[in-house]
Design a protein around this motif. Structure first.
Motif, PDB file in Angstrom:
ATOM      1  N   SER A   1       0.962  -1.221   0.139  1.00  0.00           N
ATOM      2  CA  SER A   1      -0.005   0.149   0.133  1.00  0.00           C
ATOM      3  C   SER A   1       0.680   1.275  -0.022  1.00  0.00           C
ATOM      4  N   PHE A   2       0.754   2.155  -0.921  1.00  0.00           N
ATOM      5  CA  PHE A   2       1.531   3.327  -1.086  1.00  0.00           C
ATOM      6  C   PHE A   2       0.599   4.560  -1.483  1.00  0.00           C
ATOM      7  N   ALA A   3       1.228   5.805  -1.237  1.00  0.00           N
ATOM      8  CA  ALA A   3       0.714   6.856  -1.803  1.00  0.00           C
ATOM      9  C   ALA A   3       1.839   8.106  -1.787  1.00  0.00           C
ATOM     10  N   GLY A   4       1.795   8.990  -2.681  1.00  0.00           N
ATOM     11  CA  GLY A   4       2.784  10.083  -3.080  1.00  0.00           C
ATOM     12  C   GLY A   4       3.253   9.876  -4.286  1.00  0.00           C
ATOM     13  N   ALA A   5       3.552   8.984  -4.747  1.00  0.00           N
ATOM     14  CA  ALA A   5       4.169   8.722  -5.877  1.00  0.00           C
ATOM     15  C   ALA A   5       3.819   7.152  -6.544  1.00  0.00           C
ATOM     16  N   ASP A   6       4.046   7.004  -7.558  1.00  0.00           N
ATOM     17  CA  ASP A   6       4.034   5.536  -8.301  1.00  0.00           C
ATOM     18  C   ASP A   6       4.936   4.836  -7.834  1.00  0.00           C
ATOM     19  N   ALA A   7       4.786   3.412  -7.380  1.00  0.00           N
ATOM     20  CA  ALA A   7       5.626   2.703  -7.089  1.00  0.00           C
ATOM     21  C   ALA A   7       5.179   1.102  -7.507  1.00  0.00           C
ATOM     22  N   ASP A   8       6.277   0.463  -7.378  1.00  0.00           N
ATOM     23  CA  ASP A   8       5.808  -1.252  -7.814  1.00  0.00           C
ATOM     24  C   ASP A   8       6.301  -2.199  -7.018  1.00  0.00           C
ATOM     25  N   LEU A   9       5.350  -3.418  -6.877  1.00  0.00           N
ATOM     26  CA  LEU A   9       5.877  -4.416  -6.023  1.00  0.00           C
ATOM     27  C   LEU A   9       6.744  -5.267  -6.974  1.00  0.00           C
ATOM     28  N   THR A  10       7.898  -5.980  -6.515  1.00  0.00           N
ATOM     29  CA  THR A  10       8.803  -7.003  -7.274  1.00  0.00           C
ATOM     30  C   THR A  10       9.147  -8.102  -6.395  1.00  0.00           C
ATOM     31  N   LEU A  11       9.018  -9.257  -7.019  1.00  0.00           N
ATOM     32  CA  LEU A  11       9.568 -10.528  -6.338  1.00  0.00           C
ATOM     33  C   LEU A  11      10.846 -11.048  -7.019  1.00  0.00           C
ATOM     34  N   PHE A  12      11.632 -11.812  -6.307  1.00  0.00           N
ATOM     35  CA  PHE A  12      12.582 -12.620  -6.937  1.00  0.00           C
ATOM     36  C   PHE A  12      12.761 -13.783  -6.411  1.00  0.00           C
ATOM     37  N   LEU A  13      12.731 -14.731  -7.197  1.00  0.00           N
ATOM     38  CA  LEU A  13      12.725 -16.208  -6.766  1.00  0.00           C
ATOM     39  C   LEU A  13      14.225 -16.768  -6.996  1.00  0.00           C
ATOM     40  N   THR A  14      14.993 -16.906  -5.597  1.00  0.00           N
ATOM     41  CA  THR A  14      16.130 -16.949  -5.847  1.00  0.00           C
ATOM     42  C   THR A  14      16.826 -18.439  -5.212  1.00  0.00           C
ATOM     43  N   GLY A  15      17.856 -18.918  -5.473  1.00  0.00           N
ATOM     44  CA  GLY A  15      18.714 -19.877  -4.718  1.00  0.00           C
ATOM     45  C   GLY A  15      19.179 -19.520  -3.484  1.00  0.00           C
ATOM     46  N   THR A  16      20.136 -20.153  -2.856  1.00  0.00           N
ATOM     47  CA  THR A  16      20.547 -19.765  -1.439  1.00  0.00           C
ATOM     48  C   THR A  16      21.481 -18.522  -1.485  1.00  0.00           C
ATOM     49  N   GLY A  17      22.066 -18.404  -2.863  1.00  0.00           N
ATOM     50  CA  GLY A  17      22.993 -17.334  -2.900  1.00  0.00           C
ATOM     51  C   GLY A  17      22.310 -16.174  -3.256  1.00  0.00           C
ATOM     52  N   GLY A  18      20.937 -16.044  -3.247  1.00  0.00           N
ATOM     53  CA  GLY A  18      20.181 -14.926  -3.430  1.00  0.00           C
ATOM     54  C   GLY A  18      20.135 -14.396  -4.960  1.00  0.00           C
ATOM     55  N   GLN A  19      20.716 -15.382  -5.986  1.00  0.00           N
ATOM     56  CA  GLN A  19      20.331 -14.756  -7.357  1.00  0.00           C
ATOM     57  C   GLN A  19      19.466 -15.799  -7.956  1.00  0.00           C
ATOM     58  N   VAL A  20      18.636 -15.453  -9.026  1.00  0.00           N
ATOM     59  CA  VAL A  20      17.835 -15.846  -9.903  1.00  0.00           C
ATOM     60  C   VAL A  20      18.614 -17.035 -10.550  1.00  0.00           C
ATOM     61  N   THR A  21      17.861 -18.110 -10.931  1.00  0.00           N
ATOM     62  CA  THR A  21      18.663 -19.105 -11.764  1.00  0.00           C
ATOM     63  C   THR A  21      18.320 -18.814 -13.257  1.00  0.00           C
ATOM     64  N   CYS A  22      17.260 -17.924 -13.438  1.00  0.00           N
ATOM     65  CA  CYS A  22      17.073 -17.530 -15.030  1.00  0.00           C
ATOM     66  C   CYS A  22      16.154 -16.018 -14.841  1.00  0.00           C
ATOM     67  N   ASP A  23      16.143 -15.523 -15.983  1.00  0.00           N
ATOM     68  CA  ASP A  23      15.423 -14.033 -15.745  1.00  0.00           C
ATOM     69  C   ASP A  23      13.893 -14.249 -15.583  1.00  0.00           C
ATOM     70  N   GLU A  24      13.519 -15.528 -15.648  1.00  0.00           N
ATOM     71  CA  GLU A  24      12.051 -15.775 -15.496  1.00  0.00           C
ATOM     72  C   GLU A  24      11.670 -15.939 -14.066  1.00  0.00           C
ATOM     73  N   ASP A  25      12.560 -15.967 -13.258  1.00  0.00           N
ATOM     74  CA  ASP A  25      12.401 -16.095 -11.739  1.00  0.00           C
ATOM     75  C   ASP A  25      12.314 -14.614 -11.122  1.00  0.00           C
ATOM     76  N   PHE A  26      12.026 -13.357 -12.088  1.00  0.00           N
ATOM     77  CA  PHE A  26      12.030 -12.366 -11.436  1.00  0.00           C
ATOM     78  C   PHE A  26      10.597 -11.960 -11.746  1.00  0.00           C
ATOM     79  N   VAL A  27       9.813 -11.520 -10.797  1.00  0.00           N
ATOM     80  CA  VAL A  27       8.341 -11.134 -11.287  1.00  0.00           C
ATOM     81  C   VAL A  27       8.095  -9.513 -10.960  1.00  0.00           C
ATOM     82  N   PHE A  28       7.787  -8.917 -12.141  1.00  0.00           N
ATOM     83  CA  PHE A  28       7.671  -7.357 -11.902  1.00  0.00           C
ATOM     84  C   PHE A  28       6.507  -7.090 -13.124  1.00  0.00           C
ATOM     85  N   TYR A  29       6.218  -5.794 -13.228  1.00  0.00           N
ATOM     86  CA  TYR A  29       5.016  -5.288 -14.100  1.00  0.00           C
ATOM     87  C   TYR A  29       4.960  -6.059 -15.573  1.00  0.00           C
ATOM     88  N   ASN A  30       6.193  -6.107 -15.950  1.00  0.00           N
ATOM     89  CA  ASN A  30       6.494  -6.691 -17.444  1.00  0.00           C
ATOM     90  C   ASN A  30       6.494  -8.144 -17.564  1.00  0.00           C
TER      91      ASN A  30
END
Length: 169
Positions: free
Chosen positions: A15-44
């Motif tokens: 929930s936000f106000a004052g400016a536009d912002a977006d929610l994003t999710l990263f599905l990663t392995g133990t090192g905090g890195q995605v295994t492929c770009d498809e593990d990045f959830v965002f507006y596109n």
């Protein structure tokens, strides 16, 4: 430790106000890195892991805008060890998180358990990892846990995505 029922479905609301912002999710392995770009959830790219992580869209809720996401931890592939929940300012505006007059990240599950995080209105940050669900082994059993993060990036979504292993072109 999250209740087992939470693994079947979590609702995340930013929930936000004052400016536009977006929610994003990263599905990663133990090192905090995605295994492929498809593990990045965002507006596109609003879904990942065959729908186990998906954005549900933005809508007005009184004076605030709310962007929601659904997360089904039990349906995530075994290589996904963490799900990082992040926010980022609209990349076209150049604004920082200080433009947000209200920012709250809320997560709940069917049991009624709920968690709330208040991201700071940092004037030096355009994107921020707010919280993270992660797999953990306790007494030989795998469980999911949740922790606050609060790490920011001055260079916004690009820096946030690169830090999680997404190939930004």
């Amino acid at each position: 430790m999250l209740p087992e029922e939470a693994w079947q479905g979590l609702l995340i609301a930013f929930s936000f106000a004052g400016a536009d912002a977006d929610l994003t999710l990263f599905l990663t392995g133990t090192g905090g890195q995605v295994t492929c770009d498809e593990d990045f959830v965002f507006y596109n790219q609003p879904t990942a892991a065959q729908g186990a992580a998906r954005l549900l869209g933005k809508q007005s809720d009184g004076p605030h805008t709310v962007e929601r996401a659904a997360l089904h931890l039990a349906a995530l592939p075994a290589h996904i060890q963490r799900v990082t929940i992040a926010i980022n300012m609209d990349v076209d505006t150049g604004l920082t998180c200080s433009a947000l007059t209200h920012a709250s990240l809320y997560t709940d599950c069917v049991t009624g358990a709920a968690w709330t995080f208040q991201p700071p209105a940092d004037p030096d940050v355009r994107a921020m990892s707010v919280a993270e669900f992660y797999r953990h082994t306790t007494n030989g059993q795998q469980v999911w846990k949740l922790r606050a993060i609060g790490q920011g990036w001055a260079d916004g979504l690009d820096g946030l995505a690169r830090a999680h292993g997404v190939n930004v072109t």
